[in-house]
Design an enzyme around this catalytic site. Structure first.
Site, mmCIF file in Angstrom:
data_model
loop_
_atom_site.group_PDB
_atom_site.id
_atom_site.type_symbol
_atom_site.label_atom_id
_atom_site.label_comp_id
_atom_site.label_asym_id
_atom_site.label_seq_id
_atom_site.Cartn_x
_atom_site.Cartn_y
_atom_site.Cartn_z
ATOM 1 C CG ASN A 73 -0.299 -0.038 2.539
ATOM 2 O OD1 ASN A 73 0.789 0.522 2.721
ATOM 3 N ND2 ASN A 73 -0.932 -0.670 3.524
ATOM 4 N N GLY A 120 -7.124 -6.558 1.046
ATOM 5 C CA GLY A 120 -5.827 -6.666 0.383
ATOM 6 C C GLY A 120 -5.412 -8.109 0.168
ATOM 7 C CG ASP A 121 -5.161 -10.573 3.500
ATOM 8 O OD1 ASP A 121 -3.968 -10.214 3.417
ATOM 9 O OD2 ASP A 121 -5.830 -10.471 4.544
#
Length: 336
Positions: free
Chosen positions: A136, A230-231
């Site tokens: 990020n 995000g995973d």
């Protein structure tokens, strides 16, 4: 050729983050075993130490189970455990030079680390092993020691990752649209002027022998806080990256195509999750309020439960059996 994916990241008994959000990978090694994710503010469980990880890797190798064609690593909270994973990735790359390795350097967000500080240099040393990285905004600044505040600083950070650390493919997602970024975006990427603050930016950059190719897309935000996003995004990206028998759209790269697919599916899953959360009783969907959540911890917990990703209900989206609105990554003309 059939693919075999090894996923090394966190695990929770309840909810969908880490390996549980990685969409049914072939082999999973858990770096933590927690009751639930940290968003609940209270949890129980244990972290997998380096000795335990190495014992798992050694047994898998002895049984000839350690032959992945793709590798995904995510949340690994300690430097010793991360070093064990780094040694495994190095070994796997030596044994299979065509291994596709997606490294998600999960370290923190919004200016705050949520891993031990000694994890950072280990991640820096691992960058050259990766095919794709998915940091990020904060993690890019941390890895490159570069504050991103204008186009030259963004150029500098990407150059550090591409050239100093030999990372061929970089993806930066969930970027807040600050004014300087908005001013830089070409008109075909920029969101409508009246609601730009309701969008997040995703950037991907590939460095090949033909040059650097940068693509971007703005995605509408969805109200609320969701964990495991995000995973899920990284797992989908790895699944779509460099697929056989895929005809790339005009102007696309292997990376931008995979990011478009991952972005579109992740956003669709979030929409389904949000729609479900809105059907819950009012007591389970109260707005975030730190003071009230501190006074009544169950207030936050009820809200978190209702916002767990609806992955089982979204299998048709994940498997491409259901069409979803495409969030197409567009070439960023004039980025250089």
């Amino acid at each position: 050729m059939s693919e075999r994916i090894l996923s090394i990241q966190s695990h929770v008994a309840f909810g969908y983050v880490g390996g549980k959000a990685a969409v049914f990978p072939y082999n999973v090694v858990n770096t933590v075993n927690f009751s639930n994710h940290a968003g609940y503010r209270r949890s129980g469980g244990s972290k997998t130490n380096a000795e335990e990880l190495n014992a798992i890797f050694e047994a898998m190798e002895l049984n000839e189970l350690l032959k992945p064609t793709r590798l995904l690593t995510g949340y690994i909270p300690g430097a010793e455990a991360l070093t064990a994973v780094s040694e495994l990735a190095t070994k796997l790359k030596k044994e299979n030079s065509s291994l596709v390795y997606l490294l998600d350097p999960v370290m923190g967000d919004s200016g705050r680390l949520y891993v031990a500080p000694d994890v950072v240099p280990v991640y820096r040393a691992m960058l050259s092993l990766a095919t794709v990285i998915t940091p990020n905004w904060f993690e890019v600044e941390t890895l490159t020691e570069t504050v991103l505040h204008d186009l030259p600083s963004l150029h500098a950070a990407l150059n550090i990752l591409h050239k100093d650390h030999d990372v061929p493919n970089v993806v930066i997602s969930s970027i807040p649209l600050t004014q300087w970024l908005l001013d830089l975006l070409p008109s075909d990427i920029r969101p409508p002027a009246d609601d730009f603050d309701e969008h997040l930016l995703c950037i991907c950059s590939s460095l090949t022998g033909s040059g650097r190719f940068v693509h971007a897309c703005c995605v509408p935000t969805i109200p609320g806080y969701f964990s495991g996003v995000g995973d899920l995004f990284s797992a989908l990206l790895l699944g779509h990256f460099n697929q056989a028998n895929v005809v790339l759209p005009a102007g696309a790269t292997n990376l931008s195509y995979a990011v478009s697919q991952a972005l579109s599916k992740t956003h669709a899953v979030l929409c389904v999750t949000h729609e479900y959360s809105e059907t819950l009783p009012e007591i389970e969907r109260q707005a975030s309020d730190d003071e009230k959540d501190t006074a009544d911890p169950m207030r936050r917990i009820r809200r978190m439960r209702g916002r767990e990703l609806r992955l089982v209900q979204c299998q048709d989206i994940i498997r491409s059996a259901k069409n979803v609105p495409m969030r197409q990554m567009q070439p960023w003309i004039g980025f250089e």
